[in-house]
Design an enzyme around this catalytic site. Structure first.
Site, PDB file in Angstrom:
ATOM      1  N   LYS A   1       2.468  10.478  -5.181  1.00  0.00           N
ATOM      2  CA  LYS A   1       2.452  10.925  -6.518  1.00  0.00           C
ATOM      3  C   LYS A   1       2.214   9.843  -7.509  1.00  0.00           C
ATOM      4  O   LYS A   1       1.333  10.357  -8.394  1.00  0.00           O
ATOM      5  CB  LYS A   1       3.840  11.467  -7.064  1.00  0.00           C
TER       6      LYS A   1
ATOM      7  N   GLU B   1       4.295   1.416   0.549  1.00  0.00           N
ATOM      8  CA  GLU B   1       3.952   1.561   2.267  1.00  0.00           C
ATOM      9  C   GLU B   1       2.656   2.336   2.562  1.00  0.00           C
ATOM     10  O   GLU B   1       1.759   2.611   3.641  1.00  0.00           O
ATOM     11  CB  GLU B   1       5.603   2.204   1.995  1.00  0.00           C
TER      12      GLU B   1
ATOM     13  N   GLY C   1       8.532  14.909  -6.037  1.00  0.00           N
ATOM     14  CA  GLY C   1       8.400  14.273  -4.434  1.00  0.00           C
ATOM     15  C   GLY C   1       9.104  15.229  -3.226  1.00  0.00           C
ATOM     16  O   GLY C   1       8.268  16.435  -2.756  1.00  0.00           O
ATOM     17  N   ARG C   2      10.281  15.021  -4.111  1.00  0.00           N
ATOM     18  CA  ARG C   2      10.899  15.750  -2.137  1.00  0.00           C
ATOM     19  C   ARG C   2      11.372  17.617  -2.931  1.00  0.00           C
ATOM     20  O   ARG C   2      11.639  18.622  -2.063  1.00  0.00           O
ATOM     21  CB  ARG C   2      12.791  15.213  -2.469  1.00  0.00           C
TER      22      ARG C   2
ATOM     23  N   GLU D   1      19.351  12.259  -3.072  1.00  0.00           N
ATOM     24  CA  GLU D   1      18.112  11.780  -4.225  1.00  0.00           C
ATOM     25  C   GLU D   1      18.285  12.633  -4.406  1.00  0.00           C
ATOM     26  O   GLU D   1      18.083  12.321  -6.366  1.00  0.00           O
ATOM     27  CB  GLU D   1      16.937  11.662  -3.412  1.00  0.00           C
TER      28      GLU D   1
ATOM     29  N   HIS E   1      26.627  16.249  22.810  1.00  0.00           N
ATOM     30  CA  HIS E   1      26.946  15.432  23.994  1.00  0.00           C
ATOM     31  C   HIS E   1      26.640  13.527  23.130  1.00  0.00           C
ATOM     32  O   HIS E   1      27.043  12.738  23.795  1.00  0.00           O
ATOM     33  CB  HIS E   1      25.749  15.569  24.886  1.00  0.00           C
TER      34      HIS E   1
ATOM     35  N   LYS F   1      13.126  -1.364  -4.934  1.00  0.00           N
ATOM     36  CA  LYS F   1      12.054  -1.593  -4.937  1.00  0.00           C
ATOM     37  C   LYS F   1      11.270  -3.703  -5.652  1.00  0.00           C
ATOM     38  O   LYS F   1      10.396  -3.911  -4.953  1.00  0.00           O
ATOM     39  CB  LYS F   1      11.043  -0.785  -5.910  1.00  0.00           C
TER      40      LYS F   1
HETATM   41  O1  F6P Z   1      10.912   5.266  -3.429  1.00  0.00           O
HETATM   42  C1  F6P Z   1      11.128   7.230  -3.775  1.00  0.00           C
HETATM   43  C2  F6P Z   1      10.140   7.733  -4.033  1.00  0.00           C
HETATM   44  O2  F6P Z   1       9.259   6.876  -5.148  1.00  0.00           O
HETATM   45  C3  F6P Z   1      10.527   9.521  -4.225  1.00  0.00           C
HETATM   46  O3  F6P Z   1      10.744   9.588  -4.951  1.00  0.00           O
HETATM   47  C4  F6P Z   1       9.458   9.894  -3.685  1.00  0.00           C
HETATM   48  O4  F6P Z   1       8.740  11.149  -2.235  1.00  0.00           O
HETATM   49  C5  F6P Z   1       8.660   8.491  -2.544  1.00  0.00           C
HETATM   50  O5  F6P Z   1       9.386   7.229  -2.957  1.00  0.00           O
HETATM   51  C6  F6P Z   1       7.397   8.827  -2.343  1.00  0.00           C
HETATM   52  O6  F6P Z   1       6.999   8.514  -3.694  1.00  0.00           O
HETATM   53  P1  F6P Z   1       4.996   8.963  -4.305  1.00  0.00           P
HETATM   54  O7  F6P Z   1       5.074   9.821  -3.955  1.00  0.00           O
HETATM   55  O8  F6P Z   1       4.605   8.375  -6.318  1.00  0.00           O
HETATM   56  O9  F6P Z   1       4.275   7.401  -3.345  1.00  0.00           O
END
Ligand code: F6P
Length: 455
Positions: free
Chosen positions: A170, A176, A224-225, A310, A341, A444
């Site tokens: 987003k 990452e 995002g979620r 979250e 188990h 972060k």
């Molecule tokens: O760091 C958390 C977060 O911002 C989440 O809320 C989000 O789903 C995820 O990282 C990925 O964010 P983005 O879609 O901006 O890469």
């Protein structure tokens, strides 16, 4: 209620198993093994009214800016509103469908590698894992971790010429995802990035600056979620095909309608929310287990961890006052029967009672029976007084059973939307903003600072 045994509640009310049930097409919630009686349920329903759930629900559907810390509306229900959806949503959906049809049909791409993390990965990955690929030879892989091994594995057996990267972010600033996208670019060895990348983002300029031509939008109002219904679901659409993706959206829409209209006492997400509040705030539970009795739903706990924790892992209310009551419990879990188990020992005999959701999907009699046996053992324990203490089960451990009629796209959409609205309803009761996530930012920033120092 703390001292009342579930066995006693069942003995008192022979109709309990039939009474403590609520259904919507395709899904049935059985909360007879929760430690509530009729009076508690009535009080909880009053609590929901007092907290203004009906008004907040109306505000959600009306697109009011209920995400107050970011002055944003909350738009995930609009993504699946079909003909009632806003024009930009319909345009994007049509664009996704065209793209997916092309990718599924033309044969140029053999592997789609979805790059994204958190909400930009967990939902689509769950959909693909749960429903598989249909009528296509496309392989769909996911890489989320900044650990290079993740992408390395996603690329095993892939050829640069026939690989497409779908970068979902987003913000298009997530370390990452960008690191993986840069590695992907290098792996392509100078091939035209326009042919090998699609971006799904709310930050089109950054995606274009990265060299991506085909950019699908993520609306600002969709967190995002809550985004698997949006263009973030493109890889899932490519895997499962148009009919199933539409069914997924239709399932979520079924629950939107149910949540919007059903009286609270028959409203599944409202009941799920209230039972969670009861367990956390009145019975003192600190964690909540989600136990899907279907291999296809093995990623559900991970998905719900983000959705619930979250959203509702907050310690100040909407007025920025410190809370003196608990909010979201730690959510955890794993697919049944594997947990039986390993960690179920603690569920049955540990010193803390862990409320659980058994998610049952009529996959097989063995799975359904095992879920039922576990729920019974947790609720009623052992009654044989001749057993030595170490072999006794205390019982009286609460659980709900959420039964989906059949594991298909429509019911999966229903299941996930149920949890979305549960989370929203709990946020209302706790008077917190479920739609921001400032708690993830400090770590972060610190990582950036530490990295910069080391450089
Ligand atoms: O760091 C958390 C977060 O911002 C989440 O809320 C989000 O789903 C995820 O990282 C990925 O964010 P983005 O879609 O901006 O890469």
């Amino acid at each position: 209620m703390r001292s009342i045994a579930l066995a006693h509640l069942f003995a008192q009310d022979p109709q309990r198993a039939q009474r403590c049930v609520a259904s919507v097409e395709g899904v049935r919630l059985d909360y007879s093994r929760q430690r509530v009686d009729g009076q508690v349920v009535q009080q909880l329903l009053l609590l929901a009214e007092e907290r203004g759930l009906a008004e907040w629900r109306a505000a959600l559907f009306a697109g009011e800016p209920i995400n107050t810390t970011e002055q944003r509306a909350v738009g995930h229900t609009a993504l699946r509103a079909a003909e009632a959806a806003p024009a930009p949503v319909r345009t994007t959906l049509a664009q996704m469908h065209r793209l997916a049809q092309r990718l599924r049909g033309e044969g140029r791409v053999r592997r789609i590698v979805h790059l994204g993390t958190g909400g930009s990965a967990l939902g689509p990955q769950l959909i693909v894992d749960a429903l598989g690929t249909h009528d296509t030879d496309l392989e769909i892989a996911f890489a989320a971790n900044i650990d290079a091994l993740d992408l390395e594995r996603a690329l095993t057996g892939a050829q640069p010429e026939t690989t497409l990267f779908v970068v979902v972010s987003k913000t298009f600033t997530t370390a990452e995802t960008l690191a993986n996208a840069r590695t992907a670019l290098r792996w392509l060895g100078g091939r035209d990035s326009a042919r090998h990348f699609i971006a799904v983002t709310g930050n089109e300029a950054a995606a274009r600056a990265f060299g991506i031509d085909e950019v699908l939008p993520l609306p600002e109002a969709v967190g995002g979620r809550f985004s698997l219904w949006s263009a973030a679901g493109l890889s899932a659409l490519c895997a499962i095909g148009a009919a199933r993706f539409d069914a997924l959206l239709a399932g979520a829409r079924d629950i939107d309608r149910h949540f919007a209209a059903a009286p609270f006492g028959e409203n599944l997400p409202v009941l799920m929310a209230l039972l969670g509040v009861w367990n956390v705030n009145f019975l003192g539970a600190a964690t909540h287990a989600v136990l899907p009795y279907a291999h296809a739903l093995r990623l559900l706990p991970a998905y719900l961890q983000q959705l619930e924790m979250e959203s509702n892992g907050k310690c100040v209310d909407r007025e920025d006052r410190a809370l003196d009551y608990a909010t979201a419990p730690v959510l955890w879990g794993a697919e049944g029967t594997l947990g039986q188990h390993s960690f179920h020992q603690l569920l049955h005999q540990g010193t803390q009672a862990v409320p659980a959701d058994f998610v049952v999907a009529a996959v097989s009699a063995e799975l359904d029976t095992n879920a039922e046996a576990q729920a019974q053992a947790l609720a009623f324990g052992t009654t044989d007084a001749s057993l030595p203490p170490h072999r006794r089960h205390p019982g009286n451990r609460p659980s709900s059973t959420i039964r989906i009629e059949r594991l298909d796209a429509r019911n999966l959409g229903r299941l996930l939307a149920l949890y979305e609205h549960k989370v929203f309803a709990q946020g209302v009761i706790w008077n917190i903003n479920s739609f921001d996530q400032w708690g993830v930012e400090l770590g972060k920033a610190l990582a950036r600072r530490i990295l910069a120092k080391g450089a």
